[in-house]
Design a protein around this motif. Sequence first.
Motif, mmCIF file in Angstrom:
data_model
loop_
_atom_site.group_PDB
_atom_site.id
_atom_site.type_symbol
_atom_site.label_atom_id
_atom_site.label_comp_id
_atom_site.label_asym_id
_atom_site.label_seq_id
_atom_site.Cartn_x
_atom_site.Cartn_y
_atom_site.Cartn_z
ATOM 1 N N HIS A 52 38.265 54.225 30.670
ATOM 2 C CA HIS A 52 37.735 52.453 29.727
ATOM 3 C C HIS A 52 38.057 52.462 28.877
ATOM 4 N N THR A 93 28.420 50.907 29.651
ATOM 5 C CA THR A 93 28.446 50.912 31.578
ATOM 6 C C THR A 93 29.060 52.317 31.759
ATOM 7 N N SER A 95 36.607 49.518 35.874
ATOM 8 C CA SER A 95 35.875 47.939 35.486
ATOM 9 C C SER A 95 35.232 47.626 35.096
ATOM 10 N N ALA A 96 35.398 46.492 33.995
ATOM 11 C CA ALA A 96 34.135 45.480 33.335
ATOM 12 C C ALA A 96 34.259 44.525 33.181
ATOM 13 N N LYS A 97 32.209 44.238 33.463
ATOM 14 C CA LYS A 97 31.977 42.535 34.103
ATOM 15 C C LYS A 97 31.586 42.186 32.585
ATOM 16 N N PRO A 98 31.854 40.698 33.099
ATOM 17 C CA PRO A 98 31.401 39.622 31.505
ATOM 18 C C PRO A 98 29.552 40.070 31.370
#
Length: 250
Positions: free
Chosen positions: A130, A230, A247-250
């Motif tokens: 990422h 992450t 993917s990255a979550k807020p």
Amino acid sequence: MTGSLIIAGLGPGSGVMVTPEVSDALAQASDVVGYIPYVTRVAERPGLTLHPSDNRVEIDRSRHALDMASHGRNVVVVSSGDPGVFAMASAVFEAVEAGPPEWRDLDIRVLPGITAMLAASARAGAPLGHDFCAINLSDNLKPWSVIEKRLRLAAEADFVMAFYNPRSRSRPDGFARTLDILKDACGDARPVIFARAVSTSEEEIRIVPLTECTPEMADMRTMVLVGSSTTRIIERDGLPIVYTPRSAKP
């Protein structure tokens, strides 16, 4: 007389990681210019002149190469890894910009190579899967205050971080300060990869929690990759797999 100047990356160490394009350029070169350890990686042959030089003379080395090319020589300037990543491509173009106008009309090409960051990442799994950033920890060409600011901002942004030139005999304290900053800013046990001499017979890969890292774990032959919050570890027999989800979550 029309010469040429190629700025080429020799990869992280193993000959199998030199691209065919770079191998072809070396086979056609009349002169090879570079830092001593990198020039020694180029095989001698009739018709080829090697020009090794010491560290910290990048601009002088670049001017020498440009001057030879302007006199009709087919010159290759070599770097380890990729020549555009903390290496000779920028130095050559800095010399071109400040040099005589005719240098701008030379046939100059940059041939990419496998940089240590990518080689180290591949050995460990996919820690650069990422968003990530690369920081040169040497303060030879920039003040420590700039390095510290970038470290803190990169930690705040939760980037995976790749560190070049982490620790040398002349700079024994910078990496210790780097670890202190990261431990303070991150405050967790995210994985840190110490990849030393990747692709050579001296290769060593260590994966250590940030909280347990010490300055002595790195030297100038070590690429250091610091995971984000992450980044994951898959345990298995032998070296675990380290990866950062796409993917990255807020």
